[in-house]
Enzyme design. Sequence first.
Site, PDB file in Angstrom:
ATOM      1  N   GLU A 164      54.841 -67.620  70.848  1.00 49.32           N
ATOM      2  CA  GLU A 164      53.390 -67.697  71.083  1.00 49.32           C
ATOM      3  C   GLU A 164      53.048 -68.049  72.532  1.00 49.32           C
ATOM      4  OE1 GLU A 164      51.889 -70.284  68.015  1.00 49.32           O
ATOM      5  OE2 GLU A 164      52.425 -68.877  66.439  1.00 49.32           O
ATOM      6  N   ASN A 205      58.537 -64.065  70.277  1.00 48.21           N
ATOM      7  CA  ASN A 205      57.840 -63.970  68.990  1.00 48.21           C
ATOM      8  C   ASN A 205      56.364 -64.308  69.189  1.00 48.21           C
ATOM      9  OD1 ASN A 205      58.232 -63.723  66.065  1.00 48.21           O
ATOM     10  ND2 ASN A 205      57.704 -65.902  65.941  1.00 48.21           N
ATOM     11  N   HIS A 241      51.213 -62.458  60.239  1.00 48.92           N
ATOM     12  CA  HIS A 241      50.336 -63.267  59.384  1.00 48.92           C
ATOM     13  C   HIS A 241      49.026 -62.482  59.208  1.00 48.92           C
ATOM     14  CE1 HIS A 241      53.004 -66.656  59.340  1.00 48.92           C
ATOM     15  NE2 HIS A 241      53.071 -66.667  60.646  1.00 48.92           N
ATOM     16  N   GLU A 270      57.378 -63.207  60.193  1.00 45.48           N
ATOM     17  CA  GLU A 270      56.701 -64.262  59.420  1.00 45.48           C
ATOM     18  C   GLU A 270      55.657 -63.653  58.490  1.00 45.48           C
ATOM     19  OE1 GLU A 270      55.235 -67.424  61.959  1.00 45.48           O
ATOM     20  OE2 GLU A 270      56.971 -67.298  63.283  1.00 45.48           O
ATOM     21  N   ASP A 272      53.103 -62.734  55.885  1.00 47.52           N
ATOM     22  CA  ASP A 272      52.361 -63.124  54.688  1.00 47.52           C
ATOM     23  C   ASP A 272      50.988 -62.459  54.768  1.00 47.52           C
ATOM     24  OD1 ASP A 272      51.116 -64.880  56.527  1.00 47.52           O
ATOM     25  OD2 ASP A 272      51.979 -66.680  55.621  1.00 47.52           O
TER      26      ASP A 272
HETATM   27  C1  XIL Z   1      54.147 -73.228  60.206  1.00 41.84           C
HETATM   28  C2  XIL Z   1      54.864 -73.793  58.991  1.00 41.84           C
HETATM   29  O1  XIL Z   1      54.870 -72.808  57.991  1.00 41.84           O
HETATM   30  C3  XIL Z   1      54.183 -75.051  58.509  1.00 41.84           C
HETATM   31  O2  XIL Z   1      54.939 -75.667  57.490  1.00 41.84           O
HETATM   32  C4  XIL Z   1      54.007 -76.025  59.660  1.00 41.84           C
HETATM   33  O3  XIL Z   1      53.259 -77.146  59.211  1.00 41.84           O
HETATM   34  C5  XIL Z   1      53.286 -75.374  60.808  1.00 41.84           C
HETATM   35  O4  XIL Z   1      54.002 -74.206  61.202  1.00 41.84           O
HETATM   36  N1  XIL Z   1      53.634 -69.329  63.492  1.00 41.84           N
HETATM   37  C6  XIL Z   1      54.900 -69.816  63.596  1.00 41.84           C
HETATM   38  C7  XIL Z   1      55.427 -70.715  62.543  1.00 41.84           C
HETATM   39  O5  XIL Z   1      55.647 -69.402  64.498  1.00 41.84           O
HETATM   40  O6  XIL Z   1      56.359 -71.637  63.054  1.00 41.84           O
HETATM   41  C8  XIL Z   1      54.332 -71.442  61.813  1.00 41.84           C
HETATM   42  O7  XIL Z   1      54.910 -72.168  60.735  1.00 41.84           O
HETATM   43  C9  XIL Z   1      53.290 -70.479  61.346  1.00 41.84           C
HETATM   44  C10 XIL Z   1      52.671 -69.747  62.505  1.00 41.84           C
END
Ligand code: XIL
Length: 568
Positions: A164, A205, A241, A270, A272
Amino acid sequence: MIIPARGARLARTAVIAVAAALAVPLVVAPPAAADAPLRVHAAARGKFIGYAANTGPLANEAAYRSIAAAEFNQVTPENALKWESTEPSDGTYTFAGADQVVAFATANNQQVHGHTLVWHSQTPGWVQGLSAAAMRTAMQDHIATVVGRYADNPAVVSWDVVNEVFDDNGNLRTSFWLNTLGSSYIADAFRLARAADGNARLCINDYNVEGINAKSTAMYNLVRQLRADGVPVDCVGFQGHLAIQYGFPSQVRENMERFAALGVQVRVTELDVRMQLPRDSTKDATQATYYRNVVTACLAVPACAGITIWGFTDKYSWVPDVFSGEGAALPWDASYVAKPAYTAVHDALDDGSSPGPDTTPPSVPGTPVASGVTASGVSLSWTASTDAVGVTGYDVLRALGAGAFAVVGTAPSPSFVDSGLAASTTYRYQVRARDAAGNTSALSPAVTVTTIAGGGGPGPGACRVAYTISPWGGSPGFTAGVVLTNTGTSALSAWTLAFTLPSGQQITPPGWSATWTQSGQAVTAAPLSWNATLAPGGSTTIGFNGTHTGGTGEPATFTVNGASCAVV
Ligand code: XIL
């Protein structure tokens, strides 16, 4: 509503979940191909399918463990490798959670992706307030220690080096990293990760970069520039996401393809797909199409290695905690019942082309060819294997002299750099290929390599030192990395390493992973609590930044507690 096409399998999954929750031993007949878990179908397509592991239920919840083991061939620790987890206070490392995930992955033939080394979030306050010099040192120490811990672990194959680094407009995020170190922290992080593990795949990422937009174009330009500058960026991760109320991103496949054309691997890291609660069948159906579209895009792009889902059950999802009123983002519900999203992922992966699980191993790789033999290392390359589906990587095995072979590393492509070898010593190497289904080829013939004589060391004692110099930051500056290995047969504890720096060289305190002191040109390094004892064969990586007035020559001899060490 979309009726799940495989209702029978969904029902069976639910039964498995319940049975597992009751801790009833399961005897499941080998599934027909269509009924096989996600990992079988993914492997048949040459892809990984992964999940983000939550260490709580992974330790003690049978239903969670059984799905995690059965359905996935890759895993990313959800939080256990973040800075706040691994180094909550300066120099104090804890790896219990990460080791737990790695052990579960190893037991279930899953690959581990490390997440994440340098991020603005979930990084302790002590890092954020450091001066530039101290922050750079902290970053060096952190990357060397965390990556170094798993560098020789064949399960851990890749890392999110930076996470990020862009804001939503595609400008570099004004994080404490950027504010304190400037934009060079990104390239530096990649170089340090490569130094800590010469073979891991190193990724950048981010989120909202799945489709083609201003932010993903900024990322594309950065990756292109970094690679042009020789920075070891191997892979780009699109977090994924998604939310059904915002629509599916446009040109996901085309976006993957433009990154692939830069020569990097791509992956969805990641995934979802959240919705505004409450969940209903219409939203479930829309969600399922989003999951399917992501899988389909990855399947269409050869450079897309696979997809990691951020969790797998709605029982453990970050979404409700962060997005008010939203949730139900994962393929299994909170009771471990598979949803239409599961069927969508499954059926997208299962193109019916595979008559069954891939049981055909790759062909035998060629005999390794050695080049660049030094006193402490060697580069190997070999003719690639072929596979009915796809070779995913190679195991590299090494034997000392006529001794037994053991795996010393893995390589995603047919080359490998081995380091930390003893001078004037004979080794043998063999390689074997793997495919995504876990089939391994037979071993290649062996190549024999004898390292050259060391740089004046007194010969093997109970310790070995590998000392490497690289240019650093301001001029005239350098970074020295020291790998100290206990080559004896008993534990080495309370060690003090001593050596003499060439004149004109000065350590810039504090150094990392040891307490460094310099008096005149005499230098000592004393261990911290976590590396105070080195088991037989064990090693630790320590180092420092320095300045010089007359070049970056290296110390000729090293002692530990007064006894000479071999120098490689
Ligand atoms: C999130 C986790 O899922 C949570 O449990 C934690 O509290 C916060 O981080 N982008 C990312 C991940 O790169 O590391 C994040 O994970 C979600 C967003």
